[in-house]
Design an enzyme around this catalytic site. Structure first.
Site, short mmCIF file in Angstrom:
data_model
loop_
_atom_site.label_atom_id
_atom_site.label_comp_id
_atom_site.label_asym_id
_atom_site.label_seq_id
_atom_site.Cartn_x
_atom_site.Cartn_y
_atom_site.Cartn_z
N HIS A 1 14.05 -36.65 -12.57
CA HIS A 1 13.60 -37.04 -11.23
C HIS A 1 12.16 -36.65 -10.96
CE1 HIS A 1 17.67 -38.22 -10.37
NE2 HIS A 1 18.09 -37.05 -10.79
N ASN B 1 -0.47 1.59 5.91
CA ASN B 1 0.31 0.62 5.14
C ASN B 1 0.89 -0.36 6.15
OD1 ASN B 1 2.17 -0.73 3.51
ND2 ASN B 1 3.70 0.88 3.72
N GLY B 2 0.61 -1.67 5.99
CA GLY B 2 1.14 -2.65 6.95
C GLY B 2 0.04 -3.61 7.38
N LYS C 1 4.98 -3.38 -6.29
CA LYS C 1 6.42 -3.25 -6.49
C LYS C 1 7.20 -3.43 -5.19
CE LYS C 1 10.07 -2.17 -8.94
NZ LYS C 1 10.59 -3.28 -9.77
N LYS D 1 9.57 -14.26 -14.44
CA LYS D 1 9.13 -13.12 -15.27
C LYS D 1 7.90 -13.52 -16.08
CE LYS D 1 10.74 -10.39 -13.83
NZ LYS D 1 11.82 -10.19 -12.92
N CYS E 1 0.84 -1.19 0.00
CA CYS E 1 0.00 0.00 0.00
C CYS E 1 0.88 1.24 0.00
CB CYS E 1 -0.95 0.08 1.20
SG CYS E 1 -1.94 -1.37 1.45
N GLU F 1 14.62 -17.22 -12.97
CA GLU F 1 14.23 -15.81 -13.19
C GLU F 1 13.35 -15.68 -14.45
OE1 GLU F 1 14.07 -13.24 -11.56
OE2 GLU F 1 14.01 -11.58 -12.96
N GLU G 1 4.70 -13.97 -13.80
CA GLU G 1 4.12 -12.78 -13.18
C GLU G 1 3.53 -11.81 -14.21
OE1 GLU G 1 8.39 -10.55 -12.23
OE2 GLU G 1 6.66 -10.06 -11.03
N ARG H 1 2.97 0.41 -5.45
CA ARG H 1 2.91 -0.28 -4.17
C ARG H 1 1.61 -1.05 -3.99
NH1 ARG H 1 6.73 2.06 -0.64
NH2 ARG H 1 5.68 1.10 1.11
N TRP I 1 -3.11 -2.52 -1.48
CA TRP I 1 -2.83 -3.90 -1.88
C TRP I 1 -3.44 -4.73 -0.78
CZ3 TRP I 1 -0.13 -8.14 0.09
CH2 TRP I 1 0.15 -9.15 -0.82
C1 F6R Z 1 9.83 -9.94 -9.62
C2 F6R Z 1 10.05 -8.98 -8.56
C3 F6R Z 1 9.99 -9.45 -7.15
C4 F6R Z 1 11.02 -8.69 -6.30
C5 F6R Z 1 10.85 -9.07 -4.82
C6 F6R Z 1 11.90 -8.40 -3.95
O1 F6R Z 1 9.94 -9.35 -10.88
O2 F6R Z 1 10.25 -7.82 -8.81
O3 F6R Z 1 10.17 -10.82 -7.05
O4 F6R Z 1 12.30 -9.01 -6.75
O5 F6R Z 1 9.59 -8.69 -4.39
O6 F6R Z 1 11.84 -7.01 -4.04
P1 F6R Z 1 13.07 -6.12 -3.65
O7 F6R Z 1 14.17 -6.39 -4.59
O8 F6R Z 1 12.56 -4.72 -3.74
O9 F6R Z 1 13.44 -6.51 -2.24
#
Ligand code: F6R
Length: 605
Positions: free
Chosen positions: A501, A98-99, A600, A482, A2, A478, A485, A27, A74
């Site tokens: 396996h 937020n929290g 984010k 990507k 949030c 990774e 998500e 956020r 969020w």
């Molecule tokens: C995926 C992504 C998340 C962040 C994770 C950690 O694309 O962005 O998996 O990597 O939430 O976030 P940070 O790096 O801000 O601690």
């Protein structure tokens, strides 16, 4: 997560609140709202969905107050709808949060017994009603302190009051809160980015502190209710870095920027004259380290995995990796010869911060690799290595991942050099080879049309797998993260050698399978694993720097990265996978910068 904003001003605030909320949407973006004091009363406007919806409501029914708070949500407690959207207001007080309040159920029961009525399913409403109850007998500051004392969990709060028409209160425990200073107005916000178009003078609240804003001044108090002074920081003006420019979305801009951001990062750390890597003032002697633990979440965790391979290759140090949400609750045996490395783009991820806090409480050696240098994690670590990637706005991390890997690679080289575990010749060669990274990145990104074609194969697939060995294994993880998500297609990353396996059972006719097979010591083994997939009908898309024709048989598509140093290959293999996820999601009309259910900055557990 949030995002919250609060403004006390000499002029109407709703326009600036909306602008700040748009910046905070990274956020959380499932609902939005604001409260202002209009004609002596709390006026609350809320909606489900994006800030644009809130803007439309305001267009039809403007808020004229000079003081207000706003929120993007969020969801944690209660579905994302208008009722659960913040602010949560009573007749006398309005709150954005937020929290997570962990003891909200017990406080709720207590308040219901006292005949308080709850409108929403949120944990936040207990703050509103608790505060309302204390305001009957106590003054404003005591009411806020008493309320905060009752709360368990994490919060950053913005509060306005019907009877104190010129005051906004901010409070923090566990979730970040910045304070901004303007001309005839002052601000609180979840981060400095939200405040940047209004001010570059910022302070940060620490845990337990509260601030009282009026349009003319800001006062700070600690948890003992004593008045305190705060340092005021001047932020650099990089507003132009936080707009999309000519790009359709932030993600395509951020993918495209990676050649420049890697160049900037290299410039910060490499001394070309002395052919050396500079980590000035690093307070830990690498000769005294016998174990490194790398900790992060999501993409940042994948960079930790890459670093494990790099440190193990280049030094004799024992290396382990940990996902922050697991580390923070494990029984860790701390040792003064261990180094704990925290990796985070935002520097605000709650689990990563809690893991760092645990290390600090146990007096462990810590360092942080972050993008946001003013962040909580940067401020709490013994030492900070910025990745110099510039603001990353797209929810899916791209340029920050490249930056994290780069700094971790430089750190592994430097540590092995100081420990005499790499020859001067190899050290200098690896540094020299890194000079080519920005242009190699450019070269791979220029092949976006090829990736666009490959992406078409994925649009209707129900699932996919990403396979790699060694340094390519974390890149496979990774790539899968990507794709899932952004495009909501189920994707699994696997060490190619693990397929037999169990996961091989998933391979069926036409299933797209991404295989990462650079010409390194694993090449032949990965190619054998790939053949096993092809034999079972898998539609292989191979990413490699091998240019022989033989392995092309039965491969649906082969994408070539340029030949380069083995340690640079993970960087180049990451790029086509970022583009693949991007194009698949675009073809499926998914929201690229704001994928569903995500945010984010993950500031809740
Ligand atoms: C995926 C992504 C998340 C962040 C994770 C950690 O694309 O962005 O998996 O990597 O939430 O976030 P940070 O790096 O801000 O601690």
């Amino acid at each position: 997560m949030c995002g919250i904003i609060g403004i006390a001003s000499a002029k109407p605030v709703s326009g600036n609140i909306i602008e700040a909320l748009k910046k905070l949407e990274y956020r959380g973006y499932d609902s939005a709202g604001l409260s202002t004091i209009d004609d002596g009363k709390i006026s609350e406007k809320k909606c489900s969905g994006r800030v644009n919806n809130l803007e439309k409501i305001l267009f039809e029914n403007p808020s004229k107050g000079n003081l207000g708070i706003g929120h993007v949500r969020w969801a944690t407690h209660g579905i994302p709808n208008e009722i659960n959207a913040h602010p949560h207001s009573s007749e006398v007080v309005s709150v954005v949060h937020n929290g997570i309040i962990e003891n909200s159920n017990s406080i709720k029961e207590e308040l219901i017994k006292k005949n308080y009525l709850f409108k929403s399913q949120t944990d936040t409403e207990v703050i509103t009603l608790l505060l309302t109850s204390y305001l009957k007998n106590l003054d404003i500051l005591d009411s806020v302190h008493k309320t905060l004392e009752r709360l368990e969990g994490s919060f950053a709060l913005g509060i306005i009051f019907k009877n104190f028409k010129d005051i906004v209160i901010g409070a923090r425990r566990g979730s970040p809160l910045a304070v901004g200073y303007g001309h005839e107005e002052n601000y609180i916000g979840s981060d400095s980015y939200a405040l940047k178009s209004m001010t570059n003078k910022i302070s940060y609240l620490e845990d337990g502190e509260i601030c009282i804003l009026t349009k003319d001044k800001v006062e700070f108090y600690n948890s003992e209710k004593n008045k305190i002074n705060k340092e005021i920081l001047t932020l650099s003006n990089d507003e132009n870095k936080t707009t999309k420019g000519d790009f359709k979305d932030f993600m395509s801009k951020e993918i495209n920027e990676q050649s420049i951001t890697s160049k900037t990062c290299l410039k910060e750390y490499i001394d070309h004259l002395r052919k050396d890597i500079n980590f000035y003032n690093f307070p830990i002697n690498p000769n005294e380290i016998n174990r490194i633990t790398l900790i992060g979440c999501g993409t940042a965790y994948h960079s930790c995995l890459i670093a494990k391979y790099l440190f193990e290759e280049l030094s004799s140090i024992t290396v382990e990796t940990d996902i922050a949400s697991e580390f923070r609750y494990r029984k860790i045996k701390f040792n003064k010869n261990n180094l704990y490395v925290f990796v985070s783009q935002s520097g605000e991820t709650a689990d990563t911060f809690a893991a760092l806090d645990l290390c600090n409480k146990n007096k462990a050696n810590t360092c942080a690799i972050v993008n946001v240098v003013e962040s909580s994690i940067a401020r709490a670590a013994d030492f900070v290595f910025p990745i110099h990637a510039g603001p990353e706005i797209g929810v899916a991390s791209t340029k920050a991942f490249i930056g994290q890997m780069l700094v971790l690679y430089l750190l592994s080289l430097k540590i092995s050099k100081i420990r005499n575990e790499i020859t001067d010749q190899n050290y200098i060669k690896n540094i020299k080879d890194l000079n080519n990274l920005p242009s190699l990145i450019k070269e791979v990104l220029a092949k976006r049309n090829e990736i666009q074609n490959i992406a078409k194969d994925f649009i209707n697939s129900k699932g996919t797998m990403f396979l790699g060995r060694g340094l390519s294994y974390p890149i496979a993880l990774e790539g899968a993260l990507k794709l899932k998500e952004l495009s909501y297609i189920h994707a699994e990353g696997y060490p190619a050698g693990e397929m037999k396996h169990g996961p091989l059972a998933l391979i069926e006719d036409g299933l797209p399978v991404v295989v990462l097979a650079p010409k390194d010591k694993y090449f032949e083994k990965t190619i054998s694993n790939m053949q096993e997939v092809i034999a079972r009908g898998g539609k292989v898309i191979l990413f490699t720097d091998d240019d022989s024709e033989i392995i092309s048989e039965n491969i649906r598509y082969k994408f070539n990265i340029p030949k380069c140093n083995d340690y640079i290959k993970p960087f180049l293999l990451t790029l086509p996978l970022q583009m693949l996820a991007y194009y698949v999601a675009s073809f499926k009309n998914c929201d690229i910068d704001k994928p569903r259910n995500l945010a984010k900055s993950v500031t809740v557990e």
